[in-house]
Design a protein around this motif. Structure first.
Motif, short mmCIF file in Angstrom:
data_model
loop_
_atom_site.label_atom_id
_atom_site.label_comp_id
_atom_site.label_asym_id
_atom_site.label_seq_id
_atom_site.Cartn_x
_atom_site.Cartn_y
_atom_site.Cartn_z
N ILE A 35 10.04 -34.03 15.53
CA ILE A 35 10.82 -35.21 15.20
C ILE A 35 11.76 -34.95 14.02
CG2 ILE A 35 10.65 -37.58 14.32
CD1 ILE A 35 8.06 -37.81 16.01
N GLY A 36 11.34 -34.14 13.07
CA GLY A 36 12.14 -33.90 11.88
C GLY A 36 13.51 -33.32 12.15
N CYS A 37 13.69 -32.63 13.24
CA CYS A 37 15.01 -32.08 13.59
C CYS A 37 15.55 -32.72 14.86
CB CYS A 37 14.92 -30.57 13.79
SG CYS A 37 14.49 -29.66 12.30
N THR A 46 20.70 -25.38 9.24
CA THR A 46 21.47 -24.33 8.56
C THR A 46 20.73 -23.00 8.51
OG1 THR A 46 20.58 -25.01 6.43
CG2 THR A 46 22.68 -25.97 7.10
N PHE A 47 19.68 -22.84 9.30
CA PHE A 47 18.97 -21.57 9.30
C PHE A 47 18.78 -21.11 10.72
CE2 PHE A 47 15.20 -18.93 9.53
CZ PHE A 47 15.51 -17.98 8.59
N PRO A 48 19.11 -19.97 11.09
CA PRO A 48 19.76 -18.92 10.31
C PRO A 48 21.28 -19.11 10.22
CG PRO A 48 19.26 -18.09 12.49
CD PRO A 48 18.73 -19.50 12.42
N HIS A 78 15.54 -18.09 18.15
CA HIS A 78 15.64 -18.89 16.93
C HIS A 78 14.33 -18.79 16.14
CE1 HIS A 78 15.88 -22.32 14.24
NE2 HIS A 78 17.18 -22.17 14.35
N PRO A 79 14.38 -18.30 14.88
CA PRO A 79 13.15 -18.03 14.12
C PRO A 79 12.26 -19.25 13.89
CG PRO A 79 15.09 -17.30 12.88
CD PRO A 79 15.57 -17.94 14.14
N SER A 80 12.85 -20.39 13.56
CA SER A 80 12.03 -21.59 13.32
C SER A 80 11.35 -22.04 14.60
CB SER A 80 12.88 -22.73 12.76
OG SER A 80 13.42 -22.37 11.51
N MET A 81 12.12 -22.11 15.68
CA MET A 81 11.54 -22.54 16.95
C MET A 81 10.51 -21.54 17.47
SD MET A 81 12.43 -25.52 17.84
CE MET A 81 11.62 -25.39 19.42
N ARG A 82 10.76 -20.29 17.23
CA ARG A 82 9.80 -19.27 17.67
C ARG A 82 8.46 -19.45 16.94
NH1 ARG A 82 10.38 -12.73 17.89
NH2 ARG A 82 8.57 -12.45 19.24
N GLY A 83 8.53 -19.70 15.63
CA GLY A 83 7.31 -19.92 14.86
C GLY A 83 6.57 -21.17 15.28
#
Length: 110
Positions: A35-37, A46-48, A78-83
């Motif tokens: 939900i936060g994004c 803004t990352f990466p 995408h690093p955030s989504m992958r994590g």
């Protein structure tokens, strides 16, 4: 007149119960981290790099499930989504996909 108030009271209880169901389903699907994004219209991460974050409410459950599994396997980068996807069980992915497929862009942001 008593019947009217009884009916009004019943309708109010039904609305509260429906709202509670939405919240319970969201918690069961563990979508708090989504939900936060994905629940903010026009949100840009803004990352990466700077990019527009898609609203996923109303997307097909199969699409969401496939996308999360692709992030989990490293097929999407995408690093955030992958994590996030890597931290989810197959059942949590299916639950989140089912939850968002039942939403719209407007209801998913609540």
């Amino acid at each position: 007149m008593k019947k009217f108030f009884a009916l009004l009271m019943f309708a109010s209880i039904a609305n509260v119960a429906a709202a509670a169901d939405v919240v319970a389903n969201a918690k069961a699907a563990k979508v708090e981290m989504c939900i936060g994004c994905h629940g903010i219209p026009g949100y840009k991460a803004t990352f990466p790099e700077v990019y527009s974050v898609p609203m996923i409410g109303g997307q097909s459950a199969k699409y969401i499930e496939n996308a999360l599994n692709a992030y989990k396997k490293g097929e999407r980068k995408h690093p955030s989504m992958r994590g996030i996807a890597a931290s989810m069980s197959d059942q949590e992915i299916a639950d989140a996909a089912a939850y968002y497929s039942q939403q719209t862009a407007q209801t998913a942001k609540k």
